[in-house]
Scaffold this motif. Structure first.
Motif, PDB file in Angstrom:
ATOM      1  N   SER A   2     -50.517  33.187  35.897  1.00  0.00           N
ATOM      2  CA  SER A   2     -50.242  31.650  36.056  1.00  0.00           C
ATOM      3  C   SER A   2     -51.863  30.971  36.280  1.00  0.00           C
ATOM      4  N   GLU A  36     -48.142  28.104  24.225  1.00  0.00           N
ATOM      5  CA  GLU A  36     -47.159  28.739  24.163  1.00  0.00           C
ATOM      6  C   GLU A  36     -47.148  29.829  22.938  1.00  0.00           C
ATOM      7  N   GLU A  64     -42.134  35.305  37.020  1.00  0.00           N
ATOM      8  CA  GLU A  64     -40.629  33.824  36.636  1.00  0.00           C
ATOM      9  C   GLU A  64     -40.977  34.058  35.526  1.00  0.00           C
ATOM     10  N   PHE A  65     -39.639  33.392  34.181  1.00  0.00           N
ATOM     11  CA  PHE A  65     -39.657  33.365  33.928  1.00  0.00           C
ATOM     12  C   PHE A  65     -40.875  31.868  32.818  1.00  0.00           C
ATOM     13  N   PHE A  66     -41.270  32.599  31.644  1.00  0.00           N
ATOM     14  CA  PHE A  66     -42.565  31.387  31.458  1.00  0.00           C
ATOM     15  C   PHE A  66     -41.993  29.603  31.153  1.00  0.00           C
ATOM     16  N   ASP A  67     -41.880  28.520  31.330  1.00  0.00           N
ATOM     17  CA  ASP A  67     -41.268  27.983  30.733  1.00  0.00           C
ATOM     18  C   ASP A  67     -42.187  26.561  30.837  1.00  0.00           C
ATOM     19  N   LYS A  68     -41.751  26.109  29.554  1.00  0.00           N
ATOM     20  CA  LYS A  68     -42.399  25.115  28.962  1.00  0.00           C
ATOM     21  C   LYS A  68     -41.870  23.396  29.866  1.00  0.00           C
ATOM     22  N   LYS A  69     -40.906  23.289  30.402  1.00  0.00           N
ATOM     23  CA  LYS A  69     -41.227  21.817  30.452  1.00  0.00           C
ATOM     24  C   LYS A  69     -41.763  22.021  32.353  1.00  0.00           C
ATOM     25  N   LYS A  70     -42.012  22.954  32.619  1.00  0.00           N
ATOM     26  CA  LYS A  70     -42.409  22.758  33.638  1.00  0.00           C
ATOM     27  C   LYS A  70     -44.029  22.545  33.244  1.00  0.00           C
ATOM     28  N   SER A 124     -39.758  37.070  25.370  1.00  0.00           N
ATOM     29  CA  SER A 124     -39.927  35.976  26.920  1.00  0.00           C
ATOM     30  C   SER A 124     -41.810  36.528  27.552  1.00  0.00           C
ATOM     31  N   GLN A 163     -44.011  18.697  32.422  1.00  0.00           N
ATOM     32  CA  GLN A 163     -43.774  17.688  33.635  1.00  0.00           C
ATOM     33  C   GLN A 163     -45.799  17.286  34.376  1.00  0.00           C
TER      34      GLN A 163
END
Length: 158
Positions: free
Chosen positions: A105, A92, A59-65, A48, A68
């Protein structure tokens, strides 16, 4: 692992295939009890990554963000969904190799900008205008001037 039809754990693997783009394995299985077949996917669970935001929240890394944001920048541009997904997967991978657990970030944003710049200049400018929060029209034009200079230098070198 249990059969989705009868719940039996007596399964055998009929076929295995490596799926390169997802770094996963697709297995075709057969239940020895009821005889029905089904597919499973095995994916490597990566460590993670925690993203450190500008306000120091985490916050956790979110590929979806990321996807988007890239999709918004590439809207109505000649960029395929696969190209956008490839960018996210490359980012990633780079983060996993470069950082241990936490990543600012800002670093993610810069990677997105770099990848978009190489892919589609208009999408790059769109993303950069939001990400870099240009304070006024002059800072926006400065970025465009830098882009023009780089393009001119590339065309002279070729």
């Amino acid at each position: 692992m249990h059969c989705p039809y009868c719940g039996s754990s007596q399964l055998k693997v009929i076929d295995s295939r490596h799926i390169y783009q997802d770094n996963s394995i697709k297995r075709r299985r057969e239940c020895e009890k009821c005889g029905k077949r089904f597919s499973t996917f095995e994916v490597i669970q990566e460590a993670s990554i925690i993203v450190i935001k500008k306000d120091n929240t985490r916050e956790f890394f979110d590929k979806k963000k990321i996807l988007q944001g890239i999709m918004r920048s590439c809207r109505k541009r000649p960029v395929t969904a696969k190209q956008m997904e490839d960018i996210v997967n490359e980012i990633e991978r780079e983060l996993l190799t470069k950082y241990d657990k936490e990543v600012p970030s800002k670093e993610i944003g810069e990677l997105v900008i770099q990848k978009l710049r190489n892919l589609d200049v208009v999408s790059y400018v769109r993303f950069a205008s939001v990400y870099r929060e240009f304070k006024d029209i002059n800072s926006f034009f400065e970025e465009l001037d830098n882009l023009k200079k780089e393009e001119n230098e590339k065309s002279r070198d070729n």
